[in-house]
Design an enzyme around this catalytic site. Structure first.
Site, PDB file in Angstrom:
ATOM      1  N   LEU A  96     -14.931 -10.236  -7.926  1.00  0.00           N
ATOM      2  CA  LEU A  96     -16.297  -9.468  -7.687  1.00  0.00           C
ATOM      3  C   LEU A  96     -17.346  -9.853  -8.658  1.00  0.00           C
ATOM      4  O   LEU A  96     -17.088 -10.021  -9.856  1.00  0.00           O
ATOM      5  CB  LEU A  96     -16.074  -7.830  -7.792  1.00  0.00           C
ATOM      6  N   HIS A 112      -2.295  -4.933  -9.877  1.00  0.00           N
ATOM      7  CA  HIS A 112      -1.819  -6.267  -9.879  1.00  0.00           C
ATOM      8  C   HIS A 112      -0.571  -6.345 -10.342  1.00  0.00           C
ATOM      9  O   HIS A 112       0.183  -5.570 -11.096  1.00  0.00           O
ATOM     10  CB  HIS A 112      -2.748  -6.821 -11.177  1.00  0.00           C
TER      11      HIS A 112
HETATM   12  C1  GAR Z   1       0.131  -6.757  -4.091  1.00  0.00           C
HETATM   13  O1  GAR Z   1       1.039  -6.831  -4.624  1.00  0.00           O
HETATM   14  C2  GAR Z   1      -0.926  -6.475  -5.127  1.00  0.00           C
HETATM   15  O2  GAR Z   1      -0.617  -6.200  -6.748  1.00  0.00           O
HETATM   16  C3  GAR Z   1      -1.483  -8.123  -5.320  1.00  0.00           C
HETATM   17  O3  GAR Z   1      -1.550  -8.230  -3.906  1.00  0.00           O
HETATM   18  C4  GAR Z   1      -0.482  -7.565  -3.161  1.00  0.00           C
HETATM   19  C5  GAR Z   1      -1.122  -6.858  -1.906  1.00  0.00           C
HETATM   20  O4  GAR Z   1       0.035  -6.563  -1.189  1.00  0.00           O
HETATM   21  N1  GAR Z   1      -2.738  -8.001  -5.751  1.00  0.00           N
HETATM   22  C6  GAR Z   1      -3.036  -9.032  -6.566  1.00  0.00           C
HETATM   23  O5  GAR Z   1      -2.413 -10.032  -6.769  1.00  0.00           O
HETATM   24  C7  GAR Z   1      -4.670  -8.970  -7.197  1.00  0.00           C
HETATM   25  N2  GAR Z   1      -4.535  -9.816  -8.309  1.00  0.00           N
HETATM   26  P1  GAR Z   1      -0.392  -6.134   0.283  1.00  0.00           P
HETATM   27  O6  GAR Z   1      -1.455  -6.908   1.177  1.00  0.00           O
HETATM   28  O7  GAR Z   1       0.997  -6.212   1.176  1.00  0.00           O
HETATM   29  O8  GAR Z   1      -1.015  -4.620   0.048  1.00  0.00           O
END
Ligand code: GAR
Length: 190
Positions: A96, A112
């Site tokens: 962002l 994260h």
């Molecule tokens: C989750 O594991 C979250 O921690 C990660 O994306 C995934 C989303 O899963 N986020 C990041 O990596 C942000 N830096 P989803 O689309 O199945 O909810």
């Protein structure tokens, strides 16, 4: 009963963690209301999940803007109009603009898939395996202008098993995330 927390969710992909938040609301484990689910990706499955739960959705497709700044301006405009208590990043794969972060001090949360400050950025599970880490997990944190760097609110850990693969770690970390994010939000609701 206290007023439900007013949330806006930002996502880019599958949305399984977002759906765990919705389930917690539906099961009254989380006193919150989702005002809008915003995706930067028009084909994110998270949008389908939102529609199935009769939630309002908005697509702010970064590719439709001639530059990144115009995309961030459009996103900020939408967020200011909605004025949620918290902006919940749930698999939102963009940084962002500082301008948005300053407009919502301590009101933007992210989850994260690592034990921050270790392994910010992408491919956390691969990197954890390559480094031979024994402990891995997930972090909910406030968003600041850096990459996965804002103050930590809560973490949950797991033990890396000898048979773990990238896929098994991703699956097991997501299970932790599905429990942790609604719990953290409920703490704010209280
Ligand atoms: C989750 O594991 C979250 O921690 C990660 O994306 C995934 C989303 O899963 N986020 C990041 O990596 C942000 N830096 P989803 O689309 O199945 O909810």
């Amino acid at each position: 009963m206290k007023k439900p927390l007013r949330l806006v969710v930002l996502l880019s992909g599958d949305g399984s963690i977002f759906e765990a938040i919705v389930t917690a609301i539906e099961e009254q484990r989380l006193n919150a209301r989702i005002l809008m689910v915003i995706s930067d990706n028009p084909v994110a499955y998270g949008l389908t999940r939102a529609r199935l739960h009769k939630l309002s959705t908005d697509i702010i497709n970064a590719k439709e803007y001639s530059n990144k700044n115009d995309f961030q301006v459009a996103l900020k405009k939408a967020l200011i109009i909605l004025n949620p208590d918290f902006i919940v990043l749930s698999g939102f794969m963009r940084i962002l603009a500082a301008d948005i972060i300053h407009a919502f001090p301590k009101r933007i949360l992210n989850i994260h898939p690592s034990l921050l400050p270790k392994y910010p950025g992408l491919h956390t599970h691969e990197r954890v395996l390559a480094a031979g880490e024994k402990i891995h997990g997930t972090t909910v944190h406030y968003v600041d202008a850096g990459l996965d760097s804002g103050p930590i609110i809560a973490q949950r850990e797991l033990i890396v098993l000898p048979e773990d693969t990238t896929e098994s770690l991703q699956r097991r970390v997501k299970e932790l995330e599905k429990a942790l994010y609604p719990e953290v939000l409920q703490r704010f609701a209280e």
